[in-house]
Design a protein around this motif. Sequence first.
Motif, PDB file in Angstrom:
ATOM      1  N   GLU A 251       0.827  -1.215   0.000  1.00  0.00           N
ATOM      2  CA  GLU A 251       0.000   0.000   0.000  1.00  0.00           C
ATOM      3  C   GLU A 251       0.857   1.259   0.000  1.00  0.00           C
ATOM      4  O   GLU A 251       0.586   2.204  -0.744  1.00  0.00           O
ATOM      5  N   ASN A 252       1.898   1.260   0.815  1.00  0.00           N
ATOM      6  CA  ASN A 252       2.767   2.447   0.865  1.00  0.00           C
ATOM      7  C   ASN A 252       3.448   2.672  -0.474  1.00  0.00           C
ATOM      8  O   ASN A 252       3.544   3.791  -0.959  1.00  0.00           O
ATOM      9  N   HIS A 253       3.910   1.578  -1.090  1.00  0.00           N
ATOM     10  CA  HIS A 253       4.616   1.706  -2.357  1.00  0.00           C
ATOM     11  C   HIS A 253       3.697   2.224  -3.457  1.00  0.00           C
ATOM     12  O   HIS A 253       4.086   3.056  -4.278  1.00  0.00           O
ATOM     13  N   SER A 254       2.458   1.727  -3.426  1.00  0.00           N
ATOM     14  CA  SER A 254       1.528   2.141  -4.497  1.00  0.00           C
ATOM     15  C   SER A 254       0.811   3.438  -4.129  1.00  0.00           C
ATOM     16  O   SER A 254      -0.084   3.870  -4.837  1.00  0.00           O
ATOM     17  N   LYS A 255       1.201   4.008  -3.028  1.00  0.00           N
ATOM     18  CA  LYS A 255       0.589   5.249  -2.509  1.00  0.00           C
ATOM     19  C   LYS A 255      -0.929   5.122  -2.437  1.00  0.00           C
ATOM     20  O   LYS A 255      -1.684   6.036  -2.792  1.00  0.00           O
ATOM     21  N   GLY A 256      -1.366   3.941  -2.038  1.00  0.00           N
ATOM     22  CA  GLY A 256      -2.798   3.728  -1.800  1.00  0.00           C
ATOM     23  C   GLY A 256      -3.584   3.366  -3.047  1.00  0.00           C
ATOM     24  O   GLY A 256      -4.790   3.108  -2.986  1.00  0.00           O
TER      25      GLY A 256
END
Length: 458
Positions: A106-111
């Motif tokens: 989630e953090n990597h894909s910015k949500g």
Amino acid sequence: MENKITMDKIVNLCKSRGFVFPGSEIYGGFANTWDFGPVGVELKNNVKRAWWKRFVQEDPNTYGVDCSILMNPKVWEASGHVASFGDPKMDCKKCKQRFRADTIVENHSKGSVSAEAMSDQQLEDYIKEHHICCPHCGGFDWTPIRKFNPMFITSRGTLEAEADKVYLRPETCQGEYVNFLNVQRSSRAKVPFAIAQIGKSFRNEITPGNFLFRTIEFEQMELQMFCKDEDSMSIYNNYKERAWEFVEALGLKRENLRFHDHDKLAHYAKAACDIQFNFPIGWQELNGIHHRGVWDLSRHQEFSGKSMLYTDPFTNEKFLPNVIEYSIGADRLTLALLCQAYDEESLENGESRVVMHFHPFIAPYKVAVLPLQKNLSDKAKEIYSKLSKEFMCDYDEAGSIGKRYRRQDEIGTPFAVTIDFETLENNTVTLRDRDTMEQIRLSIDELIPYISERVKFN
Ligand code: ATP
């Protein structure tokens, strides 16, 4: 740490000299369990004594407790341990930090990706495809995802049907939180005050190893300081200093210690820092000091339904105290002290010796009693029985005196008393100093005051 000290050397010395043995060894061992032997148990007990002396005995605002390992399972719901059972966890093999795989995605894909809906396989694939590195060390060396249960489970009840799930505590601090009101009332304690405990914890670590450094069962020495919000940061900083002073006073060298402030904090925390030691495996956490806000008491208030409010005796104001936690592993500190103490010295006569330069307070034996010849053993035993009323002593009459000195050096005995024929004539003995190897002649009556003065921890 000098290069010549390796973990293998420490492990071998520990086994051969009776500091630490592999757990259940005759059955082929049991991974990451260790048994303290006759010399090791003395060392570790002395380390615990030193900690208790510094942080409980010498501090009028700290109260000791010794709580149950098995606690009401609701404690672990309040602490958050039970809720995290089902989370998909993965460890960075490089820095040993554990993360939730869904949070990483989630953090990597910015949500933009809904990781909650993904299977473990999908999460793993996503992390691989996007080459998502460890947020802590930047490495890319992940364990597979596991629904990891960090607590060991057992059950109570004599019949299977009655069996109720019970957990072996993964941390000792919950004992202090649940006894906050008991201690405060029974001791008429006023904030700021701390509750301290030394006891066993059990963690189903995914990546245990490195001898005593990370095991599945270990002892924690820790305290929880309850204080007002406005005092909390200065108390936190004060514990950073006190924690450093303690390990340095016990023998860890300044150049092998450093602070490591955490950049990333738990959502409730206001500050966190470790003291790291330069182990043979590199710089690693030795202890932690955490500003935990009001999180712990508020959770226990919520889950138990009991008010955890403290009433200020002067203003009658009611509030939940902040908690500053200071926690250090007894086994991990013992390992650090073993590594620091280890030395291989070349002697003037061309020989060499292994010597453990322990602080005399933690040395397993304070003094060794060595009759020069076997026919002096009656006198030597008389001296042993006198000294052993005051200190842990060793007695050795086997082999040459040189070999006996070497054996005592290897287990870090600060003093060796040699009984010779002059002893029979005038009641004097020689006393050898472990570090300088110098010898002085003393009367038997001078031994106890001389040694007592030199084995203190102040
Ligand atoms: P780590 O990051 O090394 O896993 P932690 O941050 O989980 O440690 P705490 O929960 O704060 O550690 O525990 C306090 C202390 O207990 C640590 O600083 C360490 O000295 C010791 N400790 C923690 N886990 C272990 C373990 N598995 N084996 C031995 N000692 C441990």
